[in-house]
Design an enzyme around this catalytic site. Sequence first.
Site, short mmCIF file in Angstrom:
data_model
loop_
_atom_site.label_atom_id
_atom_site.label_comp_id
_atom_site.label_asym_id
_atom_site.label_seq_id
_atom_site.Cartn_x
_atom_site.Cartn_y
_atom_site.Cartn_z
N ALA A 135 2.30 -3.29 59.30
CA ALA A 135 3.06 -4.40 59.87
C ALA A 135 3.37 -4.06 61.33
O ALA A 135 3.39 -2.88 61.72
CB ALA A 135 4.35 -4.59 59.08
N GLY B 97 1.46 -1.72 55.67
CA GLY B 97 1.08 -3.07 55.25
C GLY B 97 -0.43 -3.26 55.17
O GLY B 97 -0.91 -4.08 54.39
N GLU C 227 -1.40 -2.01 51.90
CA GLU C 227 -0.90 -2.96 50.90
C GLU C 227 -1.78 -4.21 50.82
O GLU C 227 -2.05 -4.72 49.73
CB GLU C 227 0.56 -3.33 51.21
CG GLU C 227 1.49 -2.14 51.00
CD GLU C 227 2.91 -2.38 51.50
OE1 GLU C 227 3.07 -2.85 52.65
OE2 GLU C 227 3.87 -2.12 50.75
N GLU D 231 5.47 4.40 55.99
CA GLU D 231 6.72 3.71 56.36
C GLU D 231 7.92 4.65 56.44
O GLU D 231 8.80 4.48 57.28
CB GLU D 231 7.03 2.59 55.35
CG GLU D 231 6.12 1.38 55.45
CD GLU D 231 4.87 1.50 54.59
OE1 GLU D 231 4.49 2.63 54.18
OE2 GLU D 231 4.26 0.45 54.31
N1 CO8 Z 1 2.48 -2.00 64.90
C1 CO8 Z 1 2.41 -2.31 66.21
N2 CO8 Z 1 1.55 -1.73 67.07
C2 CO8 Z 1 0.73 -0.79 66.57
C3 CO8 Z 1 0.75 -0.41 65.21
C4 CO8 Z 1 1.68 -1.06 64.36
N3 CO8 Z 1 1.76 -0.79 63.04
N4 CO8 Z 1 -0.17 0.56 65.03
C5 CO8 Z 1 -0.75 0.76 66.23
N5 CO8 Z 1 -0.23 -0.04 67.16
C6 CO8 Z 1 -0.56 -0.14 68.58
C7 CO8 Z 1 -0.01 1.04 69.36
O1 CO8 Z 1 1.34 0.81 69.71
C8 CO8 Z 1 -0.92 1.05 70.57
O2 CO8 Z 1 -0.51 0.05 71.46
P1 CO8 Z 1 -0.48 0.38 73.06
O3 CO8 Z 1 -1.92 0.67 73.42
O4 CO8 Z 1 0.04 -0.89 73.66
O5 CO8 Z 1 0.39 1.57 73.23
C9 CO8 Z 1 -2.27 0.60 69.98
O6 CO8 Z 1 -1.96 -0.06 68.74
C10 CO8 Z 1 -3.18 1.77 69.67
O7 CO8 Z 1 -2.46 2.69 68.87
P2 CO8 Z 1 -2.37 4.26 69.19
O8 CO8 Z 1 -2.45 4.48 70.66
O9 CO8 Z 1 -1.19 4.80 68.47
O10 CO8 Z 1 -3.74 4.73 68.51
P3 CO8 Z 1 -4.05 6.17 67.90
O11 CO8 Z 1 -5.52 6.14 67.61
O12 CO8 Z 1 -3.52 7.25 68.75
O13 CO8 Z 1 -3.23 6.22 66.52
C11 CO8 Z 1 -2.46 5.34 64.41
C12 CO8 Z 1 -3.56 5.34 65.48
C13 CO8 Z 1 -2.40 6.72 63.72
C14 CO8 Z 1 -2.81 4.27 63.41
C15 CO8 Z 1 -1.09 5.05 65.09
O14 CO8 Z 1 -1.24 3.90 65.90
C16 CO8 Z 1 0.02 4.79 64.11
O15 CO8 Z 1 0.56 5.70 63.55
N6 CO8 Z 1 0.38 3.50 63.92
C17 CO8 Z 1 1.51 3.13 63.09
C18 CO8 Z 1 1.17 3.24 61.61
C19 CO8 Z 1 2.36 2.86 60.79
O16 CO8 Z 1 3.43 3.45 60.84
N7 CO8 Z 1 2.18 1.82 59.97
C20 CO8 Z 1 3.22 1.34 59.06
C21 CO8 Z 1 4.02 0.28 59.72
S1 CO8 Z 1 5.38 -0.25 58.72
C22 CO8 Z 1 4.67 -1.29 57.59
O17 CO8 Z 1 3.49 -1.50 57.57
C23 CO8 Z 1 5.61 -1.92 56.62
C24 CO8 Z 1 4.90 -2.98 55.83
C25 CO8 Z 1 5.93 -3.82 55.15
C26 CO8 Z 1 5.39 -5.22 54.93
C27 CO8 Z 1 6.37 -6.03 54.22
C28 CO8 Z 1 5.84 -7.44 54.04
C29 CO8 Z 1 6.29 -8.16 52.82
#
Ligand code: CO8
Length: 262
Positions: free
Chosen positions: A69, A113, A116, A136
């Site tokens: 998400a 998400g 999921e 998360e």
């Molecule tokens: N949300 C927003 N932006 C994101 C997300 C995300 N989940 N993941 C990556 N991005 C963005 C980064 O901020 C970055 O943006 P910018 O270039 O503007 O800084 C761009 O994507 C590229 O990301 P990275 O530079 O971090 O890329 P890396 O290759 O270094 O890392 C990762 C990749 C490991 C995937 C890293 O981006 C990461 O850890 N992302 C977050 C993963 C995470 O925590 N996901 C869980 C989120 S919480 C969730 O999903 C709850 C779901 C609940 C749903 C409920 C509905 C009913």
Amino acid sequence: MTANPTFETVLVRTDGPVGIITLNRPKQLNALNDQLMDELGAALAALDADDAIGCIVLTGSDKAFAAGADIAAMARYTFSDVFGSEYITRNWEALRRVRKPVIAAVAGYALGGGCEVAMMCDIVIAADNAKFGQPEVKIGVIPGAGGTQRLPRAIGKAKAMDLVLTGRTIDAEQAERWGLVSRVVPLASLMDEALATAHAIAALPRLAVLAAKEAVNRAFEGTLSDGLMYERRLFHAMFATEDQKEGMAAFLEKRAAQFRNR
Ligand code: CO8
């Protein structure tokens, strides 16, 4: 194949009887925000309602199926926003309503998400670079779209706890060994494999396919005896379809069946 220009965050095209939805926020690694989930829901509903479509493939980019998400959108929400207005959570049920089979073709990150959403699909085909996880807990929340419920059903309590409590990711091979994904293929063959599977399903008698999906899903939503009775009744119902007559007659007559989805 035709393009659908209406959406920004998902791309929709068709390949004969197969609908293909591509998540399209590449700069954010397909982070799932409200607009994307609304558009995904609309695209799924349209393909589900289209008689010409027999199976749907849902995919992302080579780098990310979806990295979760959208944290940037969620960061400012309060309890009253999410509980009262259901921002971020309100539009996540669309996949559950789809009656046709949905194949997730997963490359790269399927986190939070994103994992999921993959688990809400019926078949998960993973590229060898895919990574799955429920991170998360690392950002102060818990899975909110079925991660704590579907993951234990898919891989068992011990392994689900290992992922949900640590937030660590696993690679495609591990996910396949644990039963989270159906198959792992080289990244270069991901879409070919998903499309071949989707075309094979789309060629099958539609009513039997819908009933089969419904019956398997029932295994996750009730008791065993309810599920067995539900399956039995759907099995009986298939004898009301023309394709059952045709399928069995064709087998006995040693010829190819001509299904009419009736
Ligand atoms: N949300 C927003 N932006 C994101 C997300 C995300 N989940 N993941 C990556 N991005 C963005 C980064 O901020 C970055 O943006 P910018 O270039 O503007 O800084 C761009 O994507 C590229 O990301 P990275 O530079 O971090 O890329 P890396 O290759 O270094 O890392 C990762 C990749 C490991 C995937 C890293 O981006 C990461 O850890 N992302 C977050 C993963 C995470 O925590 N996901 C869980 C989120 S919480 C969730 O999903 C709850 C779901 C609940 C749903 C409920 C509905 C009913």
